[in-house]
Design a protein around this motif. Structure first.
Motif, PDB file in Angstrom:
ATOM      1  N   ASN A 223      -8.236  19.431   9.971  1.00 62.22           N
ATOM      2  CA  ASN A 223      -8.917  20.094   9.057  1.00 62.22           C
ATOM      3  C   ASN A 223      -7.921  20.420   7.582  1.00 62.22           C
ATOM      4  OD1 ASN A 223     -11.965  20.090   9.654  1.00 62.22           O
ATOM      5  ND2 ASN A 223     -10.731  21.694  11.104  1.00 62.22           N
ATOM      6  N   SER A 224      -6.841  19.325   7.241  1.00 57.96           N
ATOM      7  CA  SER A 224      -5.610  19.303   6.847  1.00 57.96           C
ATOM      8  C   SER A 224      -6.001  18.952   5.205  1.00 57.96           C
ATOM      9  CB  SER A 224      -4.754  18.800   6.691  1.00 57.96           C
ATOM     10  OG  SER A 224      -3.666  18.524   6.424  1.00 57.96           O
ATOM     11  N   LEU A 225      -5.445  19.932   4.404  1.00 62.24           N
ATOM     12  CA  LEU A 225      -5.134  20.180   3.289  1.00 62.24           C
ATOM     13  C   LEU A 225      -5.057  18.579   2.416  1.00 62.24           C
ATOM     14  CD1 LEU A 225      -2.247  20.069   1.393  1.00 62.24           C
ATOM     15  CD2 LEU A 225      -2.114  22.294   1.980  1.00 62.24           C
ATOM     16  N   LEU A 226      -4.398  17.823   3.123  1.00 60.66           N
ATOM     17  CA  LEU A 226      -3.712  16.574   3.058  1.00 60.66           C
ATOM     18  C   LEU A 226      -4.950  15.603   2.831  1.00 60.66           C
ATOM     19  CD1 LEU A 226      -0.773  14.342   2.136  1.00 60.66           C
ATOM     20  CD2 LEU A 226      -1.535  14.109   5.035  1.00 60.66           C
ATOM     21  N   ASN A 227      -6.187  16.012   3.442  1.00 60.63           N
ATOM     22  CA  ASN A 227      -7.160  15.552   3.089  1.00 60.63           C
ATOM     23  C   ASN A 227      -7.951  15.505   1.675  1.00 60.63           C
ATOM     24  OD1 ASN A 227      -6.839  14.412   6.366  1.00 60.63           O
ATOM     25  ND2 ASN A 227      -8.007  15.809   6.814  1.00 60.63           N
ATOM     26  N   LYS A 228      -8.086  16.676   1.405  1.00 56.18           N
ATOM     27  CA  LYS A 228      -8.059  16.376   0.681  1.00 56.18           C
ATOM     28  C   LYS A 228      -7.660  15.789  -0.879  1.00 56.18           C
ATOM     29  CE  LYS A 228     -10.226  21.578   1.961  1.00 56.18           C
ATOM     30  NZ  LYS A 228     -10.502  22.537   1.628  1.00 56.18           N
ATOM     31  N   VAL A 229      -6.322  16.298  -1.056  1.00 61.44           N
ATOM     32  CA  VAL A 229      -5.384  15.722  -1.550  1.00 61.44           C
ATOM     33  C   VAL A 229      -5.291  14.409  -1.380  1.00 61.44           C
ATOM     34  CG1 VAL A 229      -2.941  15.266  -2.258  1.00 61.44           C
ATOM     35  CG2 VAL A 229      -3.904  17.298  -1.520  1.00 61.44           C
ATOM     36  N   VAL A 230      -5.687  13.265  -0.802  1.00 61.17           N
ATOM     37  CA  VAL A 230      -5.967  12.028  -0.140  1.00 61.17           C
ATOM     38  C   VAL A 230      -7.501  11.731  -1.244  1.00 61.17           C
ATOM     39  CG1 VAL A 230      -6.532  10.274   1.412  1.00 61.17           C
ATOM     40  CG2 VAL A 230      -4.803  11.772   1.779  1.00 61.17           C
ATOM     41  N   LEU A 231      -8.270  12.650  -0.340  1.00 59.05           N
ATOM     42  CA  LEU A 231      -9.434  12.203  -1.348  1.00 59.05           C
ATOM     43  C   LEU A 231      -9.636  11.987  -2.918  1.00 59.05           C
ATOM     44  CD1 LEU A 231     -12.885  10.828  -1.059  1.00 59.05           C
ATOM     45  CD2 LEU A 231     -12.855  13.863  -0.941  1.00 59.05           C
ATOM     46  N   MET A 232      -9.109  13.125  -3.430  1.00 58.29           N
ATOM     47  CA  MET A 232      -8.888  13.003  -4.420  1.00 58.29           C
ATOM     48  C   MET A 232      -8.022  12.332  -5.326  1.00 58.29           C
ATOM     49  SD  MET A 232      -8.656  17.383  -5.352  1.00 58.29           S
ATOM     50  CE  MET A 232      -6.106  17.825  -4.392  1.00 58.29           C
ATOM     51  N   VAL A 233      -6.183  11.840  -4.773  1.00 58.38           N
ATOM     52  CA  VAL A 233      -5.846  10.757  -4.892  1.00 58.38           C
ATOM     53  C   VAL A 233      -6.216   9.670  -5.087  1.00 58.38           C
ATOM     54  CG1 VAL A 233      -3.484   9.297  -4.320  1.00 58.38           C
ATOM     55  CG2 VAL A 233      -3.839  12.074  -4.466  1.00 58.38           C
ATOM     56  N   ILE A 234      -7.169   9.373  -4.160  1.00 54.62           N
ATOM     57  CA  ILE A 234      -8.371   7.677  -3.928  1.00 54.62           C
ATOM     58  C   ILE A 234      -9.176   8.400  -5.215  1.00 54.62           C
ATOM     59  CG2 ILE A 234      -9.822   7.402  -2.666  1.00 54.62           C
ATOM     60  CD1 ILE A 234      -8.541   7.699   0.086  1.00 54.62           C
ATOM     61  N   VAL A 235      -9.706   9.136  -5.453  1.00 61.30           N
ATOM     62  CA  VAL A 235     -10.752   9.318  -6.298  1.00 61.30           C
ATOM     63  C   VAL A 235     -10.227   8.737  -7.697  1.00 61.30           C
ATOM     64  CG1 VAL A 235     -12.927  10.191  -7.407  1.00 61.30           C
ATOM     65  CG2 VAL A 235     -12.442  10.125  -4.968  1.00 61.30           C
ATOM     66  N   ALA A 236      -8.886   9.321  -7.852  1.00 59.78           N
ATOM     67  CA  ALA A 236      -8.038   8.945  -9.295  1.00 59.78           C
ATOM     68  C   ALA A 236      -7.647   8.164  -9.345  1.00 59.78           C
ATOM     69  CB  ALA A 236      -7.243  10.139  -9.053  1.00 59.78           C
ATOM     70  N   GLU A 237      -7.247   6.750  -8.264  1.00 61.79           N
ATOM     71  CA  GLU A 237      -7.008   6.125  -8.046  1.00 61.79           C
ATOM     72  C   GLU A 237      -7.872   4.283  -8.312  1.00 61.79           C
ATOM     73  OE1 GLU A 237      -4.005   4.069  -8.462  1.00 61.79           O
ATOM     74  OE2 GLU A 237      -3.293   6.009  -8.339  1.00 61.79           O
ATOM     75  N   VAL A 238      -8.947   5.255  -7.587  1.00 60.85           N
ATOM     76  CA  VAL A 238      -9.829   4.248  -8.537  1.00 60.85           C
ATOM     77  C   VAL A 238     -10.485   4.310  -9.831  1.00 60.85           C
ATOM     78  CG1 VAL A 238     -12.380   3.514  -7.698  1.00 60.85           C
ATOM     79  CG2 VAL A 238     -10.856   4.381  -6.015  1.00 60.85           C
TER      80      VAL A 238
END
Length: 736
Positions: A223-238
């Motif tokens: 439940n890490s904040l990294l998961n949220k960061v990963v999701l946000m970065v992936i969305v941003a990259e897409v």
């Protein structure tokens, strides 16, 4: 100057120090990446040298994924394509497929797919679908299938001849089949090599695998904040990738159209040289019989063939009745118009007809009609007098732009996402090491501190002896984390460490002080309410009396079984505490209005009515400013009383014209108590009403002004409340 030079030298030394430190800390990762690249390149070259029908170009990628995790595997996977791209640039475009294999290998290795034969088979099929299936489609999208070529050629031909499949399906299946063999060898070799690697070597490389850590860290990653960061970065990259692709597509299309325009202009300008403008009318009338007509037509044919993408080349004389053919070349067996024939104007050219009839130049035209998607360039053919006698037109086919755009788009996205995934992986790992792991450590330690603090508070509340040994151990655990970064995380740790130590040292004092502060704040608020009420010279002890009435009415309702689930003992206690604050909003009303001896004007009454909303705002600000610093639930009830004690049951009250049970119960009870006290109390401008008259007014307002249930309960106790007030007033003022 010398000062600046020294600063530059100092900066360079600092940069070198940082780079040297980074390389030293990353030496294990760099070693693993180099070994992975060698395992990707060397077996692939040996397979080519010995003619083995396998690729063997991702052995190092899979093994690196097993030993080092996502980031080293992704670098190795893309790195081999970058190396091959030096000699063969097209290899760079396939780097994204190698990255997919690296990510999938890491993900499935961590889930035990290398420990079971059946799971290995699934793993091989997944790799084959990525390398053979997606890779084959990728090749087709870029260049089209080269059927019957390469390692998979025998299988493709066999599928085509024996199964009677089309070439696309045959080539696709052949690529998947050959990749199944290739990935089987790679997966088995990777598992075998990993099995025989000594444990101390695996431990040496364990720091490269950032996912490894203690159990607390691993648990927190789910439940890490990294998961949220990963999701946000992936969305941003897409989004960025799509935006970059679209922008690139538009720029590429503009550039292609400009190139096509240049091509068409080159065709028309070359044709202008070949045609004698003075003989246009002769060409129209005599056609092939005109001297030199066929020779010019052959020249025009050569010009068209010399310029790629040119589909049609023709010469028309534009007149009112249509386009008169001068020259019209045959195209792919399609006969051109005969000289002198008249063609109707194409609808797409009608807006330009006035200029064409006047012999003016027009901009290039893009049309999509029965002749296809074409870019048309018109050039006026002028005679010696400068008069336009005809137009030379070249049509360039735009269909190839679609194919070129698709190839460009795929190449752009493959490179963009290939490189961006590597950058994302680096950012993720840096964030994990620099932010997430330290924060997780502090979070885990904070949980232990919180548990110890709760136990200590419970012991204090229950009067038990405090056992601070467990809390001291938790505080020591925080101090032993040893987070030494100089950024905000380091500062947070320093403050957190100091805070936990302070918590341990002062927990007993804080607990006792909280009780004293809470009581002190309640007393201050109550004194403030009395001070505000004292401004109204007419109200006397109004707040005390209304508080007594509210408590009495609430208890009577409770005893009669009304409003079950709401009128608890705790709620009634809060009502009594809240009641004195119901008129606190009068602090915002002028003394001239508040103490006016006589009836208020409409304007003055409108101002007086504002004391309800002002009271709510004052009390809400107290609650907001306190921010949970003390337990004062009754303030929520006081807000309701202050805001709504002048609302009426039928909805004719103020400030919000609430009606019925929309009015909070606390305000409905206060409305009865407030009016009753105002009626029987003596004012400078009136004597107090008798009990009978006051109750007649109260009962008359039941169902219109007041909640009838509250009024009914009040009638059962009102006489005793009135008598008690009268007796107390007589004792305090014996002269009366």
């Amino acid at each position: 100057m010398r000062k600046y030079a020294l600063e530059v030298v100092s900066s360079l030394k600092w940069i070198l120090k940082v780079v040297r430190g980074f390389l030293w800390r990353s030496r294990k990762a760099l070693l693993l990446i180099v070994l992975g690249l060698l395992l990707n390149v060397v077996p692939a070259k040996l397979a080519i040298f010995f003619g083995i029908p396998l690729f063997l170009d991702c052995l190092g990628t899979v093994l690196t994924a097993m030993l080092g995790g996502y980031l080293p595997a992704v670098i190795v996977g893309f790195g081999v394509n970058a190396i091959n791209g030096i000699a063969e640039p097209v290899a760079m475009y396939y780097g994204v497929l190698s990255i997919f294999i690296a990510v999938v290998a890491t993900f499935l290795f961590r889930r035990g797919f290398f420990k079971s034969i059946w799971k290995l088979l699934v793993l091989i099929l997944i790799f084959a679908m990525i390398g053979g299936g997606i890779g084959s489609i990728f090749t087709y999208a870029l260049y089209g299938f080269n059927f019957g070529e390469g390692i998979s050629a025998p299988f493709a031909i066999a599928f085509h001849d024996l199964m009677h499949w089309d070439r696309f399906t045959s080539q696709l299946c052949a690529d998947v089949v050959i990749d199944v063999f290739d990935k089987s060898v790679i997966v088995l070799l990777s598992a075998l090599i990993y099995h025989f690697i000594p444990n101390h070597v695996k431990e040496y490389l364990s720091e490269v695998n950032f996912a490894r850590g203690n159990s607390a860290e691993k648990a927190s990653f789910s439940n890490s904040l990294l998961n949220k960061v990963v999701l946000m970065v992936i969305v941003a990259e897409v989004l960025l990738g799509g935006l970059a692709g679209i922008i690139g597509l538009f720029l590429y299309r503009d550039n292609s159209i400009n190139n096509y325009i240049s091509t068409a202009r080159g065709v028309t300008e070359s044709a202008l040289i070949a045609i004698d403008a003075e003989r246009v009318d002769e060409y129209i009338v005599r056609g092939h019989e005109a001297d030199g007509y066929d020779r010019i037509k052959r020249i025009l044919e050569q010009i068209r063939k010399s310029f790629p993408h040119t589909k049609y080349l023709y010469v028309y004389k534009i007149m009112e009745d249509g386009c008169h053919v001068v020259f019209d070349l045959d195209v792919d067996g399609e006969a051109g118009g005969e000289p002198g024939s008249v063609l109707e104007f194409d609808p797409s050219f009608l807006p330009y007809l006035p200029k064409l009839l006047n012999g003016e130049e027009i901009e290039p035209i893009i049309s999509d009609d029965q002749f296809g998607w074409l870019l048309t360039v018109y050039k006026p053919l002028r005679n010696a007098a400068g008069k336009t006698v005809a137009y030379v037109a070249a049509d360039v086919s735009m269909e190839s732009i679609v194919r070129d755009e698709a190839m460009f788009f795929i190449k752009l996205l493959s490179l963009f996402f290939g490189l961006s995934i590597i950058i994302m992986m680096i950012v993720f790992e840096l964030m994990k090491r620099g932010i997430v792991i330290p924060v997780n450590k502090m979070s885990y330690a904070a949980q232990k501190i919180a548990g110890a603090t709760m136990r200590a508070n419970y012991a204090l509340d229950m009067g038990f002896d405090l056992d601070l040994s467990r809390m001291r151990n938790s505080v020591n655990d925080v101090a032993s984390l040893g987070i030494k970064s100089k950024d905000e995380i380091g500062q947070l740790y320093d403050y957190f460490n100091a805070m936990t130590d302070d918590t341990f040292n002062f927990i007993q004092k804080v607990h006792d002080q909280n009780l004293r502060i809470q009581r002190m704040q309640e007393v201050i608020i109550m004194e403030f309410a009395e001070m505000v009420e004292a401004r109204d010279k007419c109200t006397g002890d109004h707040i005390k009396k209304t508080a007594q009435y509210v408590e009495a009415i609430a208890k009577e309702l409770q005893s009669e079984g009304k409003f079950r689930g709401i009128l608890t003992d705790a709620y009634i206690h809060k009502l009594k505490q809240a009641a004195p604050l119901h008129d606190i909003g009068k602090i915002a009303v002028s003394d001239l209005i508040l103490n006016k001896n006589g009836k208020l004007t409409d304007e003055e009454f409108a101002i007086m009515k504002n004391h309800t909303t002002e009271g709510g705002k004052i009390l809400q600000k107290i609650v907001d400013d306190a921010k949970g610093a003390f337990d004062a639930d009754y303030l929520n009830e006081s807000i309701e009383m202050a805001c709504y004690h002048h609302e009426k049951w039928d909805g004719s009250g103020y400030p919000n014209r609430l009606k019925g049970e929309e009015i909070p119960l606390s305000a409905r009870i206060m409305a009865v108590a407030d009016v009753f006290d105002a009626l029987i109390a003596e004012r400078v401008y009136k004597k107090g009403f008798s009990y009978e008259k006051a109750m007649a007014i109260i009962m008359e307002g039941a169902g219109s002004h007041f909640d009838p249930v509250v009024v009914e309960a009040f009638t059962h106790i009102s006489k005793s409340l009135y008598d008690a007030r009268t007796k107390l007033s007589s004792e305090e003022n014996p002269a009366k």
